[in-house]
Design a protein around this motif. Structure first.
Motif, PDB file in Angstrom:
ATOM      1  N   GLN A 208      48.363  47.530  39.704  1.00  0.00           N
ATOM      2  CA  GLN A 208      48.164  48.222  38.431  1.00  0.00           C
ATOM      3  C   GLN A 208      46.785  47.952  37.830  1.00  0.00           C
ATOM      4  OE1 GLN A 208      51.333  47.760  35.586  1.00  0.00           O
ATOM      5  NE2 GLN A 208      52.721  49.041  36.793  1.00  0.00           N
ATOM      6  N   GLN A 209      46.104  46.930  38.326  1.00  0.00           N
ATOM      7  CA  GLN A 209      44.729  46.663  37.908  1.00  0.00           C
ATOM      8  C   GLN A 209      43.718  47.339  38.837  1.00  0.00           C
ATOM      9  OE1 GLN A 209      44.091  42.297  36.777  1.00  0.00           O
ATOM     10  NE2 GLN A 209      46.081  42.205  37.818  1.00  0.00           N
ATOM     11  N   GLY A 210      44.246  48.077  39.826  1.00  0.00           N
ATOM     12  CA  GLY A 210      43.358  48.654  40.834  1.00  0.00           C
ATOM     13  C   GLY A 210      42.966  47.645  41.888  1.00  0.00           C
ATOM     14  N   GLY A 211      43.665  46.510  41.911  1.00  0.00           N
ATOM     15  CA  GLY A 211      43.348  45.472  42.879  1.00  0.00           C
ATOM     16  C   GLY A 211      43.928  45.768  44.249  1.00  0.00           C
ATOM     17  N   GLU A 212      43.294  45.204  45.273  1.00  0.00           N
ATOM     18  CA  GLU A 212      43.756  45.346  46.646  1.00  0.00           C
ATOM     19  C   GLU A 212      43.882  43.974  47.284  1.00  0.00           C
ATOM     20  OE1 GLU A 212      42.134  48.855  48.947  1.00  0.00           O
ATOM     21  OE2 GLU A 212      40.582  48.671  47.404  1.00  0.00           O
ATOM     22  N   PHE A 213      44.945  43.770  48.025  1.00  0.00           N
ATOM     23  CA  PHE A 213      45.193  42.467  48.627  1.00  0.00           C
ATOM     24  C   PHE A 213      44.268  42.203  49.809  1.00  0.00           C
ATOM     25  CE2 PHE A 213      47.750  39.273  50.975  1.00  0.00           C
ATOM     26  CZ  PHE A 213      47.940  38.364  49.946  1.00  0.00           C
ATOM     27  N   VAL A 214      44.008  43.235  50.588  1.00  0.00           N
ATOM     28  CA  VAL A 214      43.104  43.113  51.737  1.00  0.00           C
ATOM     29  C   VAL A 214      42.108  44.262  51.694  1.00  0.00           C
ATOM     30  CG1 VAL A 214      42.909  43.116  54.256  1.00  0.00           C
ATOM     31  CG2 VAL A 214      44.851  41.980  53.170  1.00  0.00           C
ATOM     32  N   THR A 215      40.825  43.934  51.775  1.00  0.00           N
ATOM     33  CA  THR A 215      39.773  44.950  51.846  1.00  0.00           C
ATOM     34  C   THR A 215      38.744  44.531  52.883  1.00  0.00           C
ATOM     35  OG1 THR A 215      38.655  43.840  49.995  1.00  0.00           O
ATOM     36  CG2 THR A 215      39.938  45.805  49.478  1.00  0.00           C
ATOM     37  N   ASN A 216      38.415  45.472  53.782  1.00  0.00           N
ATOM     38  CA  ASN A 216      37.390  45.227  54.802  1.00  0.00           C
ATOM     39  C   ASN A 216      37.616  43.924  55.573  1.00  0.00           C
ATOM     40  OD1 ASN A 216      35.962  47.592  53.991  1.00  0.00           O
ATOM     41  ND2 ASN A 216      35.061  46.432  52.298  1.00  0.00           N
ATOM     42  N   GLY A 217      38.873  43.671  55.894  1.00  0.00           N
ATOM     43  CA  GLY A 217      39.197  42.496  56.690  1.00  0.00           C
ATOM     44  C   GLY A 217      39.172  41.186  55.935  1.00  0.00           C
ATOM     45  N   GLU A 218      39.135  41.239  54.600  1.00  0.00           N
ATOM     46  CA  GLU A 218      39.108  40.010  53.804  1.00  0.00           C
ATOM     47  C   GLU A 218      40.267  39.998  52.809  1.00  0.00           C
ATOM     48  OE1 GLU A 218      35.447  38.500  52.197  1.00  0.00           O
ATOM     49  OE2 GLU A 218      34.284  39.853  53.468  1.00  0.00           O
ATOM     50  N   VAL A 219      40.860  38.832  52.648  1.00  0.00           N
ATOM     51  CA  VAL A 219      41.975  38.655  51.714  1.00  0.00           C
ATOM     52  C   VAL A 219      41.441  38.362  50.319  1.00  0.00           C
ATOM     53  CG1 VAL A 219      44.007  37.267  51.163  1.00  0.00           C
ATOM     54  CG2 VAL A 219      43.476  37.796  53.558  1.00  0.00           C
ATOM     55  N   LEU A 220      41.816  39.199  49.360  1.00  0.00           N
ATOM     56  CA  LEU A 220      41.464  39.020  47.947  1.00  0.00           C
ATOM     57  C   LEU A 220      39.977  38.720  47.763  1.00  0.00           C
ATOM     58  CD1 LEU A 220      44.610  37.035  46.734  1.00  0.00           C
ATOM     59  CD2 LEU A 220      44.099  39.465  46.392  1.00  0.00           C
ATOM     60  N   SER A 221      39.148  39.585  48.303  1.00  0.00           N
ATOM     61  CA  SER A 221      37.703  39.409  48.182  1.00  0.00           C
ATOM     62  C   SER A 221      37.198  40.002  46.871  1.00  0.00           C
ATOM     63  CB  SER A 221      36.988  40.090  49.353  1.00  0.00           C
ATOM     64  OG  SER A 221      37.240  41.484  49.340  1.00  0.00           O
ATOM     65  N   GLY A 222      36.014  39.555  46.446  1.00  0.00           N
ATOM     66  CA  GLY A 222      35.387  40.079  45.241  1.00  0.00           C
ATOM     67  C   GLY A 222      36.262  39.925  44.017  1.00  0.00           C
ATOM     68  N   ASP A 223      36.271  40.977  43.150  1.00  0.00           N
ATOM     69  CA  ASP A 223      37.045  40.865  41.913  1.00  0.00           C
ATOM     70  C   ASP A 223      38.547  40.991  42.133  1.00  0.00           C
ATOM     71  OD1 ASP A 223      37.316  43.565  42.422  1.00  0.00           O
ATOM     72  OD2 ASP A 223      36.543  44.236  40.489  1.00  0.00           O
ATOM     73  N   ASN A 224      38.970  41.261  43.384  1.00  0.00           N
ATOM     74  CA  ASN A 224      40.408  41.254  43.668  1.00  0.00           C
ATOM     75  C   ASN A 224      41.004  39.868  43.424  1.00  0.00           C
ATOM     76  OD1 ASN A 224      40.833  44.014  44.604  1.00  0.00           O
ATOM     77  ND2 ASN A 224      39.539  43.445  46.334  1.00  0.00           N
TER      78      ASN A 224
END
Length: 424
Positions: A208-224
């Protein structure tokens, strides 16, 4: 002449011994117990009665890891079923293990189906590189149950006794505080002591925050990472304020709501039949309803998964010919008769059923069916999904964090350290 008569008699006896119609037996495996199992058994019986030429031979195995382990090993040696139920969240792992056979457009045509017949989210979850590997049967998702009697006199019920006025996390927290002040023992209940309930609530708040658990092969990267920490801290605050239960196992979390001790429950659609049955028997002492989880953190999004039908590979091969046609006939029939499955609380993935007058008359199902357009499935990775490492992290890291053993930020760092190396 005598020999000729004998041959005729022998031929007649042979023909008489043959069945009127040759049967194609479809070996079926599922993991469905309880109310789901009862409803699926009724569907199987219904199909068998209508199709004397195709008979489903069903077997129910243990849900979770045991089921998927059995499928993997049986498929590898060519002893799997002809068709099986499958969680779409497990599809990435199934593809890595070469378990799932592609469902082609020709297969769908045999079933009198096409991709556009289904909601987009489950079709996407069943697809890799443009190829379909399962046919979605439902969308089962987290919803918000509410006790209308406990909310009587609050700003959170409209004139018809329907939930209203909860459009943000601040609104929801205010509703929980109001309920606590009015003496409600546990304003919101969910499975705080188990991987499934914790993951579903966490993943909803993250999404609901627009967060993603995995992006570009990384777990909770950046502001996630920050968004994940915020989700965990919200869940922790609910517990700290006495709004949510301490380490409640699944059955206990449901019992809090059914006993009238919670104003809200965050749980899956599959508990709808429980409350309908209790209501019908006179054992539920309050009015209740269920809605799509409100957009508490800015975006409509809720955790979801699908039961789907899949055809397992048999070693390096897959079933073909008349057997495959029979399997697709089974799948097509099940989709068109999914109203019997909807009775279990699930939202049919086949849109023609969900938009039917019969489904629209089902409540509260028809009310929360809107979430089909806001469903967020687990990432397409081998570390997420039912009985996955992410579920383990929910139990071993997120659950202790919401019980106050660590901050949301510290929990996120542990999740990243635990899961990153497992992500292939």
């Amino acid at each position: 002449m005598r020999l000729f008569k004998t041959l005729l008699l022998g031929t007649a006896l042979t023909l008489g011994a043959m069945p009127a119609l040759a049967k194609e037996t479809v070996i079926w495996w599922d993991f469905l117990s309880g109310g789901d199992g009862v409803r699926m058994k009724a569907l199987i019986d219904g199909f068998n009665k209508e199709h004397p030429d195709i008979q489903i031979q069903g077997t129910t195995l243990e849900w979770g890891v045991p089921f998927y382990t059995k499928v993997r090993t049986a498929s590898a040696v060519g002893e799997g079923p002809d068709v099986m139920t499958y969680h779409l969240s497990r599809a990435p792992l199934g593809l890595e293990e070469n378990v799932l056979s592609e469902i082609t457009n020709e297969d769908l045509a045999t079933a009198e189906l096409k991709r556009s017949d289904f909601f987009e989210a489950p079709i996407d979850a069943a697809t890799k590189d443009g190829k379909l590997y399962a046919v979605p049967f439902d969308i089962h998702a987290l919803i918000l149950y509410y006790n209308a009697d406990l909310l009587e006199g609050s700003p959170y019920l409209d004139a018809n006794g329907k939930l209203t006025g909860i459009n943000s996390i601040e609104d929801f927290d205010a509703a929980l505080a109001w309920a606590k002040e009015k003496g409600v023992e546990t304003p919101v209940t969910y499975q705080t002591g188990g991987e499934g309930g914790v993951w579903r609530v966490f993943y909803t708040l993250l999404s609901q925050q627009g967060g993603e658990f995995v992006t570009n092969g990384e777990v909770l990267s950046g502001d996630n990472a920050e968004k994940a920490a915020k989700a965990i801290d919200i869940m922790s605050k609910w517990r700290e304020n006495g709004w949510a239960p301490e380490q409640a196992e699944y059955e206990a979390s449901v019992a809090l709501f059914s006993a009238g001790k919670s104003a809200f429950q965050l749980n899956g659609v599959w508990e709808v039949p429980t409350f309908k049955d209790l209501e019908k028997s006179g054992k539920l002492g309050f009015k209740w309803g269920a809605v799509e989880v409100p957009a508490l953190l800015g975006k409509r999004a809720t955790w979801a998964d699908s039961h789907a039908f899949a055809i397992p590979n048999e070693g390096d091969k897959t079933i073909s010919g008349e057997k495959r046609a029979a399997v697709m006939t089974v799948i097509g029939w099940m989709e068109k008769h999914a109203i019997g499955w909807a009775d279990a609380g699930h939202i049919p993935a086949y849109k023609a059923v969900t938009t039917s007058d019969e489904y629209k008359a089902m409540e509260p199902n028809a009310t929360y069916a809107s979430l089909a357009e806001a469903a967020v499935f687990d990432p397409k990775t081998t570390i997420t999904g039912v009985a996955s490492p992410a579920y383990d992290a929910a139990l071993n890291i997120i659950a202790p964090a919401i019980q106050g053993y660590m901050s949301g930020a510290d929990a996120v760092e542990q999740i990243k350290a635990d899961l990153q190396d497992k992500l292939q």
